[in-house]
Design a protein around this motif. Structure first.
Motif, PDB file in Angstrom:
ATOM      1  N   MET A 181       0.406  -1.153   0.000  1.00  0.00           N
ATOM      2  CA  MET A 181       0.210   0.159   0.209  1.00  0.00           C
ATOM      3  C   MET A 181       0.928   1.340  -0.092  1.00  0.00           C
ATOM      4  N   ARG A 182       1.700   1.219   0.518  1.00  0.00           N
ATOM      5  CA  ARG A 182       2.850   1.855   0.660  1.00  0.00           C
ATOM      6  C   ARG A 182       3.495   2.847  -1.026  1.00  0.00           C
ATOM      7  N   TYR A 183       3.493   1.497  -1.660  1.00  0.00           N
ATOM      8  CA  TYR A 183       4.142   1.480  -2.736  1.00  0.00           C
ATOM      9  C   TYR A 183       3.355   2.335  -3.729  1.00  0.00           C
ATOM     10  N   ALA A 184       2.377   1.735  -3.644  1.00  0.00           N
ATOM     11  CA  ALA A 184       0.879   2.233  -4.411  1.00  0.00           C
ATOM     12  C   ALA A 184       0.607   3.626  -4.004  1.00  0.00           C
ATOM     13  N   ALA A 185       0.414   4.291  -2.925  1.00  0.00           N
ATOM     14  CA  ALA A 185       0.423   5.050  -2.701  1.00  0.00           C
ATOM     15  C   ALA A 185       1.743   6.562  -3.119  1.00  0.00           C
ATOM     16  N   THR A 186       2.876   5.957  -3.157  1.00  0.00           N
ATOM     17  CA  THR A 186       3.706   6.871  -3.695  1.00  0.00           C
ATOM     18  C   THR A 186       3.726   6.660  -5.087  1.00  0.00           C
ATOM     19  N   ILE A 187       3.091   5.862  -5.277  1.00  0.00           N
ATOM     20  CA  ILE A 187       3.432   6.140  -7.336  1.00  0.00           C
ATOM     21  C   ILE A 187       2.133   7.171  -7.005  1.00  0.00           C
ATOM     22  N   GLU A 188       0.898   6.853  -6.866  1.00  0.00           N
ATOM     23  CA  GLU A 188      -0.574   8.059  -6.921  1.00  0.00           C
ATOM     24  C   GLU A 188       0.238   9.330  -6.742  1.00  0.00           C
ATOM     25  N   GLN A 189       0.499   9.525  -5.476  1.00  0.00           N
ATOM     26  CA  GLN A 189       1.685  11.151  -5.194  1.00  0.00           C
ATOM     27  C   GLN A 189       2.386  11.260  -6.139  1.00  0.00           C
ATOM     28  N   ALA A 190       3.224  11.298  -7.335  1.00  0.00           N
ATOM     29  CA  ALA A 190       3.927  11.441  -8.369  1.00  0.00           C
ATOM     30  C   ALA A 190       3.261  11.375  -9.097  1.00  0.00           C
ATOM     31  N   VAL A 191       2.502  10.761  -9.392  1.00  0.00           N
ATOM     32  CA  VAL A 191       0.554  10.854 -10.662  1.00  0.00           C
ATOM     33  C   VAL A 191       0.459  12.197  -9.946  1.00  0.00           C
ATOM     34  N   GLY A 192      -0.328  12.406  -8.898  1.00  0.00           N
ATOM     35  CA  GLY A 192      -0.463  14.394  -8.962  1.00  0.00           C
ATOM     36  C   GLY A 192       0.285  15.209  -8.934  1.00  0.00           C
ATOM     37  N   GLN A 193       1.443  14.666  -8.676  1.00  0.00           N
ATOM     38  CA  GLN A 193       2.973  15.805  -8.617  1.00  0.00           C
ATOM     39  C   GLN A 193       2.346  16.391 -10.223  1.00  0.00           C
ATOM     40  N   MET A 194       2.739  15.129 -11.010  1.00  0.00           N
ATOM     41  CA  MET A 194       2.866  15.552 -13.060  1.00  0.00           C
ATOM     42  C   MET A 194       1.327  16.364 -13.603  1.00  0.00           C
ATOM     43  N   ARG A 195       0.519  16.150 -12.835  1.00  0.00           N
ATOM     44  CA  ARG A 195      -0.674  16.221 -12.657  1.00  0.00           C
ATOM     45  C   ARG A 195      -0.866  18.004 -12.911  1.00  0.00           C
ATOM     46  N   LEU A 196       0.044  18.540 -11.372  1.00  0.00           N
ATOM     47  CA  LEU A 196      -0.354  20.086 -11.122  1.00  0.00           C
ATOM     48  C   LEU A 196       0.768  20.877 -11.686  1.00  0.00           C
ATOM     49  N   ARG A 197       1.580  19.577 -12.661  1.00  0.00           N
ATOM     50  CA  ARG A 197       3.000  20.764 -13.309  1.00  0.00           C
ATOM     51  C   ARG A 197       2.017  20.841 -14.604  1.00  0.00           C
ATOM     52  N   GLY A 198       0.904  20.470 -15.375  1.00  0.00           N
ATOM     53  CA  GLY A 198       0.588  20.527 -16.682  1.00  0.00           C
ATOM     54  C   GLY A 198      -0.093  19.559 -17.159  1.00  0.00           C
ATOM     55  N   LEU A 199       0.670  18.777 -16.984  1.00  0.00           N
ATOM     56  CA  LEU A 199       0.357  16.763 -17.739  1.00  0.00           C
ATOM     57  C   LEU A 199      -0.833  16.308 -17.723  1.00  0.00           C
ATOM     58  N   SER A 200      -1.597  15.913 -18.841  1.00  0.00           N
ATOM     59  CA  SER A 200      -2.915  15.207 -18.761  1.00  0.00           C
ATOM     60  C   SER A 200      -2.882  13.591 -18.792  1.00  0.00           C
ATOM     61  N   GLU A 201      -4.004  13.539 -17.485  1.00  0.00           N
ATOM     62  CA  GLU A 201      -4.262  11.752 -17.886  1.00  0.00           C
ATOM     63  C   GLU A 201      -3.666  11.040 -18.210  1.00  0.00           C
ATOM     64  N   ASN A 202      -3.553  11.573 -20.284  1.00  0.00           N
ATOM     65  CA  ASN A 202      -3.221  10.680 -20.843  1.00  0.00           C
ATOM     66  C   ASN A 202      -1.818  10.327 -21.383  1.00  0.00           C
ATOM     67  N   GLU A 203      -1.270  11.442 -20.990  1.00  0.00           N
ATOM     68  CA  GLU A 203      -0.122  11.930 -21.164  1.00  0.00           C
ATOM     69  C   GLU A 203       1.080  10.939 -20.411  1.00  0.00           C
ATOM     70  N   ILE A 204       0.722  10.898 -19.196  1.00  0.00           N
ATOM     71  CA  ILE A 204       1.826  10.036 -18.105  1.00  0.00           C
ATOM     72  C   ILE A 204       2.145   8.460 -18.461  1.00  0.00           C
ATOM     73  N   SER A 205       3.596   8.061 -18.729  1.00  0.00           N
ATOM     74  CA  SER A 205       3.718   6.821 -19.010  1.00  0.00           C
ATOM     75  C   SER A 205       4.316   6.268 -18.118  1.00  0.00           C
ATOM     76  N   PHE A 206       3.540   4.901 -17.932  1.00  0.00           N
ATOM     77  CA  PHE A 206       4.285   3.878 -17.000  1.00  0.00           C
ATOM     78  C   PHE A 206       5.645   2.725 -17.510  1.00  0.00           C
ATOM     79  N   GLU A 207       6.462   3.787 -18.999  1.00  0.00           N
ATOM     80  CA  GLU A 207       7.396   3.025 -19.425  1.00  0.00           C
ATOM     81  C   GLU A 207       8.080   3.095 -18.507  1.00  0.00           C
ATOM     82  N   ASN A 208       8.791   1.742 -18.403  1.00  0.00           N
ATOM     83  CA  ASN A 208       9.927   1.229 -17.795  1.00  0.00           C
ATOM     84  C   ASN A 208      10.616   0.232 -18.110  1.00  0.00           C
ATOM     85  N   SER A 209      12.206  -0.040 -17.628  1.00  0.00           N
ATOM     86  CA  SER A 209      12.991  -0.907 -18.314  1.00  0.00           C
ATOM     87  C   SER A 209      13.197  -2.413 -17.466  1.00  0.00           C
ATOM     88  N   PHE A 210      12.133  -2.824 -16.784  1.00  0.00           N
ATOM     89  CA  PHE A 210      11.689  -3.683 -16.536  1.00  0.00           C
ATOM     90  C   PHE A 210      10.427  -5.259 -16.026  1.00  0.00           C
TER      91      PHE A 210
END
Length: 225
Positions: free
Chosen positions: A50-79
């Protein structure tokens, strides 16, 4: 001499009875300690999830505050492959990049789940979001983080911590496979969670019609819509 033999036998019988009683007490105490230890392990594992999930939620929220739309958010990763988002033009919209969300991708512990985290926009959660009734149009879908394949015991412990009774079984044919790439497809529903943004459910039948009963899924709402 006869009296002395009788007394000795009596003391031996008492000693045997006391030893048996002590064995029962020690066994019960050991079982209780083991059970308490397992509950504590499940509690810690649930808290970590639950802590990791909440950390991801916080990061999503901060990115949206910077003006990103939900459709622009990417979970692309190296794993884990399959998360490339064509609407994300640079590192600034990537959750797992220092220029974006600044989050490290962390795999779940192997003793918690053999599956990878799933980031999906293919499901709504009944009772969550603006409409809040779990409609089956993609406009109602939430952005979710999920962890498939956790144990029944861990699922139950997470729900206990969240004041959710038992382990509800989803009856909305939830999509538990589609990765988020900037769109909200399908419009499937996670049912029977009492409008909780976070929780754990048992699968029933997935969107393809496959029986997923006996499989347990943690979910957390990153964006409610």
């Amino acid at each position: 001499m006869k009296n002395e033999s009788g007394n000795a036998l009596w003391f031996i019988l008492i000693a045997i009875a006391l030893l048996a009683a002590l064995t029962v007490v020690v066994t019960r105490s050991s079982d209780t300690v083991e059970q308490s230890g397992e509950v504590e392990r499940q509690r810690i594992a649930g808290s970590d999830i639950m802590r990791y999930a909440a950390t991801i939620e916080q990061a999503v929220g901060q990115m949206r505050l910077r003006g990103l739309s939900e459709n622009e958010i990417s979970f692309e990763n190296s794993f884990v492959s399959g998360y490339a988002n064509a609407r994300c033009p640079d590192n600034g919209c990537r959750i797992f990049n220092v220029e974006g969300g600044g989050i490290n991708f962390t795999s779940a512990s192997s003793n918690v789940s053999a599956s990878s985290w799933l980031f999906t926009g293919a499901d709504s959660v009944a009772g969550v979001g603006e409409n809040g009734t779990g409609e089956t149009s993609s406009e109602d879908n939430e952005l979710l983080i999920m962890l498939p394949g956790i144990s029944q015991a861990l699922c139950g412990r997470i729900n206990t911590e969240l004041s959710i009774s038992g382990i509800p079984q989803d009856t909305g044919n939830a999509d538990v496979a589609t990765k988020y790439t900037g769109t909200f497809p399908n419009g499937r529903v996670i049912e029977n969670m009492g409008g909780k943004k976070t929780g754990c459910f048992e699968g029933d039948v997935d969107d393809s019609g496959a029986n997923i009963g006996g499989t347990y899924y943690f979910y957390h709402t990153l964006i409610q819509r």
